[in-house]
Design a protein around this motif. Structure first.
Motif, PDB file in Angstrom:
ATOM      1  N   ALA A  35      44.074  40.298  24.558  1.00  3.61           N
ATOM      2  CA  ALA A  35      43.565  41.354  24.388  1.00  3.61           C
ATOM      3  C   ALA A  35      43.817  42.452  25.685  1.00  3.61           C
ATOM      4  O   ALA A  35      44.564  43.585  25.812  1.00  3.61           O
ATOM      5  N   ILE A  36      43.537  41.867  26.824  1.00  4.54           N
ATOM      6  CA  ILE A  36      43.626  42.455  28.129  1.00  4.54           C
ATOM      7  C   ILE A  36      45.207  42.694  28.304  1.00  4.54           C
ATOM      8  O   ILE A  36      45.638  43.876  28.959  1.00  4.54           O
ATOM      9  N   ALA A  37      46.005  41.592  28.208  1.00  6.71           N
ATOM     10  CA  ALA A  37      47.461  41.690  28.447  1.00  6.71           C
ATOM     11  C   ALA A  37      47.983  43.106  27.595  1.00  6.71           C
ATOM     12  O   ALA A  37      48.840  43.813  27.989  1.00  6.71           O
ATOM     13  N   TRP A  38      47.388  42.957  26.510  1.00  4.56           N
ATOM     14  CA  TRP A  38      48.328  44.020  25.492  1.00  4.56           C
ATOM     15  C   TRP A  38      47.829  45.529  25.776  1.00  4.56           C
ATOM     16  O   TRP A  38      48.479  46.274  25.728  1.00  4.56           O
ATOM     17  N   SER A  39      46.574  45.537  26.043  1.00  5.50           N
ATOM     18  CA  SER A  39      46.108  46.745  26.596  1.00  5.50           C
ATOM     19  C   SER A  39      46.907  47.464  27.930  1.00  5.50           C
ATOM     20  O   SER A  39      47.170  48.416  28.054  1.00  5.50           O
ATOM     21  N   LEU A  40      47.075  46.434  29.000  1.00  4.50           N
ATOM     22  CA  LEU A  40      47.797  47.034  29.989  1.00  4.50           C
ATOM     23  C   LEU A  40      49.165  47.021  29.749  1.00  4.50           C
ATOM     24  O   LEU A  40      49.641  48.044  30.238  1.00  4.50           O
ATOM     25  N   GLU A  41      49.784  46.444  28.756  1.00  2.00           N
ATOM     26  CA  GLU A  41      51.185  46.738  28.259  1.00  2.00           C
ATOM     27  C   GLU A  41      51.265  48.350  27.762  1.00  2.00           C
ATOM     28  O   GLU A  41      52.050  48.843  27.863  1.00  2.00           O
TER      29      GLU A  41
ATOM     30  N   SER B  58      48.997  46.632  37.378  1.00  2.00           N
ATOM     31  CA  SER B  58      48.684  46.282  35.892  1.00  2.00           C
ATOM     32  C   SER B  58      49.829  45.424  35.200  1.00  2.00           C
ATOM     33  O   SER B  58      49.779  44.520  34.397  1.00  2.00           O
ATOM     34  N   TYR B  59      50.987  45.993  35.636  1.00  2.00           N
ATOM     35  CA  TYR B  59      52.247  45.336  34.802  1.00  2.00           C
ATOM     36  C   TYR B  59      52.323  44.017  35.323  1.00  2.00           C
ATOM     37  O   TYR B  59      52.780  43.083  34.618  1.00  2.00           O
ATOM     38  N   PHE B  60      52.150  43.739  36.591  1.00  2.00           N
ATOM     39  CA  PHE B  60      52.487  42.298  36.964  1.00  2.00           C
ATOM     40  C   PHE B  60      51.485  41.404  36.548  1.00  2.00           C
ATOM     41  O   PHE B  60      51.497  40.452  36.485  1.00  2.00           O
ATOM     42  N   LEU B  61      50.123  42.015  36.161  1.00  2.00           N
ATOM     43  CA  LEU B  61      49.304  41.019  35.372  1.00  2.00           C
ATOM     44  C   LEU B  61      49.377  40.729  34.152  1.00  2.00           C
ATOM     45  O   LEU B  61      48.913  39.772  33.303  1.00  2.00           O
ATOM     46  N   THR B  62      50.347  41.711  33.347  1.00  2.00           N
ATOM     47  CA  THR B  62      50.460  41.517  31.985  1.00  2.00           C
ATOM     48  C   THR B  62      51.169  40.094  31.498  1.00  2.00           C
ATOM     49  O   THR B  62      50.648  39.648  30.760  1.00  2.00           O
ATOM     50  N   ILE B  63      52.251  39.887  32.108  1.00  2.00           N
ATOM     51  CA  ILE B  63      53.246  38.702  31.779  1.00  2.00           C
ATOM     52  C   ILE B  63      52.215  37.537  32.104  1.00  2.00           C
ATOM     53  O   ILE B  63      52.332  36.511  31.082  1.00  2.00           O
ATOM     54  N   PRO B  64      51.502  37.238  33.396  1.00  2.00           N
ATOM     55  CA  PRO B  64      50.922  36.097  33.414  1.00  2.00           C
ATOM     56  C   PRO B  64      49.853  35.894  32.241  1.00  2.00           C
ATOM     57  O   PRO B  64      49.403  34.759  31.931  1.00  2.00           O
ATOM     58  N   LEU B  65      48.981  36.829  31.818  1.00  2.00           N
ATOM     59  CA  LEU B  65      48.040  37.009  31.011  1.00  2.00           C
ATOM     60  C   LEU B  65      48.749  36.250  29.458  1.00  2.00           C
ATOM     61  O   LEU B  65      48.221  35.733  28.954  1.00  2.00           O
ATOM     62  N   PHE B  66      49.815  37.065  29.055  1.00  2.00           N
ATOM     63  CA  PHE B  66      50.305  36.554  27.847  1.00  2.00           C
ATOM     64  C   PHE B  66      50.818  34.995  27.911  1.00  2.00           C
ATOM     65  O   PHE B  66      50.598  34.141  27.052  1.00  2.00           O
ATOM     66  N   MET B  67      51.374  34.644  29.009  1.00  2.00           N
ATOM     67  CA  MET B  67      51.636  33.157  29.520  1.00  2.00           C
ATOM     68  C   MET B  67      50.492  32.385  29.242  1.00  2.00           C
ATOM     69  O   MET B  67      50.447  31.289  28.688  1.00  2.00           O
TER      70      MET B  67
END
Length: 438
Positions: free
Chosen positions: A112-118, A56-65
């Motif tokens: 939205a998904i990235a922020w929820s995972l964060e 979940s954390y590994f997906l957060t940064i790419p989604l923000f990017m």
């Protein structure tokens, strides 16, 4: 921060910082363990919990990017427009091309998904530390605590409500500020709830020193306290500006979002806060030990050099010996490396734990109880004094009452898991009575 209000330079900064953060993520994980932490079976303790937190954390940064780079391309492609009563402003959503409009909702959904995972990551760390500083010694299992259950319920809520808000506001780009308002409220609440933990940590460190905790535990917790204090500051810098933009976008007199300067200022501050806090989170969740890395590198270098030498002689001054088992083994280029285990360095005893002048006793790190000594037979004149087994001296310390980490078992203020803390996603998988793994 809405795509209808912010300037192209704002999204360009978000894109540059998110790409830099992604590059740091790759570099840090490679230096950490050569991406072994991303494997599905990463050691004996890679359970479902650790997999969820890692991926979940590994997906957060790419989604923000993806979100930042995508909107940066759209905003620069659409450019600016001159409005009669306003002036030159970034092109609003209504003037975008059909292709640019089609990308608006997917990019907002990624954000939205990235922020929820964060928020899942921040909530887990919050619940974990509330568990550490609040749980009793008799109830010290993370997975059976009500803090773990609270994290599960909160994570399900965060994963659902952020994408749902993005889906419900997809028809109107002006209502996209609801996503930023909802996300900033959730993240700001988690940040505020983390403040009591930061206030308790100095007293916790003093308590651990009084209980005789080892230096490694004190150093790790002190480092965590300093990093998390800085991270909380950047999290405020991330959430408060987006809260201002989100609330201002819903009001008819848009004093902030209608002004390019204030809109870009809040967006710039949020970009810096998001990047810095996420980078520190990466360091906390995957802590590197430079000392251990240098030791492993030196050991591998010594092993390769000893294998290349293929010398049958033993080097008594080294920690490794190269033995050629047979001439056939040497011909095949094989060697056998025997590594001498490192010397055991016992923990130092406090002066109040043992009186001076007592007999030598094994340190508590060995886990050996106070063993009685043996007295040999002695000849005194014409008689022989028979030896026997002597009871241990009363002045020595009873090491059965000392735990493996070198602390007395009379502690009642903190959870014993804190002595083996290395990371919020790895240390909780170990048994609370485990020794220091570093």
């Amino acid at each position: 921060m809405s795509a209808s209000y912010t300037s192209p330079s704002c999204y360009l900064m978000w894109a540059l910082l998110s790409c830099t953060l992604f590059a740091f993520l790759i570099y840090h994980l490679y230096s950490f363990d050569r991406f072994k932490c991303l494997k599905w079976n990463d050691g004996p303790h890679s359970g479902a919990f650790k997999r969820v937190m890692t991926y979940s954390y590994f997906l957060t940064i790419p989604l923000f990017m993806v979100y930042a780079v995508g909107f940066s391309v759209i905003k620069y492609k659409e450019g600016y427009i001159a409005l009669p009563s306003v002036g030159i402003v970034p092109a609003p959503y209504d003037t975008w091309s059909p292709t640019a409009r089609s990308f608006h909702f997917p990019l907002m959904l990624c954000f939205a998904i990235a922020w929820s995972l964060e928020m899942v990551t921040h909530l887990q760390e919050l619940c974990f530390w509330l568990f550490l500083v609040s749980a009793d010694a008799d109830r010290n299992h993370w997975f059976s605590s009500h803090y773990f259950k609270a994290w599960i319920m909160g994570s399900i809520f965060a994963i659902l409500y952020m994408p749902i808000i993005a889906i419900c506001t997809r028809e109107n780009a002006l209502k996209a500020t609801c996503t930023f308002l909802a996300g900033s409220l959730g993240s700001l609440l988690l940040t505020i709830l983390f403040m009591p933990i930061l206030r308790k940590l100095p007293a916790l460190l003093d308590n651990l020193r009084a209980e005789g905790a080892d230096d490694g535990t004190i150093i790790r917790l002190t480092k965590f306290h300093e990093l998390n204090t800085i991270r909380v500051t950047f999290r405020y810098l991330f959430t408060i500006p987006l809260l201002i933009l989100g609330s201002s976008g819903l009001n008819p007199p848009q004093h902030v979002t209608g002004n390019t300067f204030w809109s870009d200022l809040c967006a710039f501050a949020a970009a810096i806060g998001c990047t810095a806090s996420s980078g520190i989170t990466l360091i906390i969740f995957f802590p590197r030990s430079v000392e251990s890395e240098v030791s492993r590198q030196s050991a591998r270098q010594r092993e390769s050099e000893s294998c290349q030498s293929k010398s049958p002689d033993l080097d008594l001054s080294s920690k490794q010996y190269v033995i050629s088992t047979s001439s056939e083994t040497v011909a095949m280029g094989k060697c056998v490396t025997i590594t001498r285990p490192p010397p055991i360095r016992p923990n130092r005893l406090r002066e109040e734990d043992v009186e001076l002048g007592g007999i030598g006793t094994p340190p508590p790190h060995y886990g050996i109880p106070n063993v009685p000594s043996m007295q040999p037979n002695r000849k005194t004149g014409d008689e022989v004094e028979l030896g026997g087994i002597l009871s241990p001296a009363s002045t020595t310390l009873n090491f059965s009452d000392v735990e493996p980490s070198g602390r007395s078992n009379n502690h009642t203020f903190v959870n014993s898991t804190i002595y083996s803390y290395t990371s919020p996603i790895s240390c909780v998988l170990l048994h609370p009575s485990c020794v220091n793994m570093n």
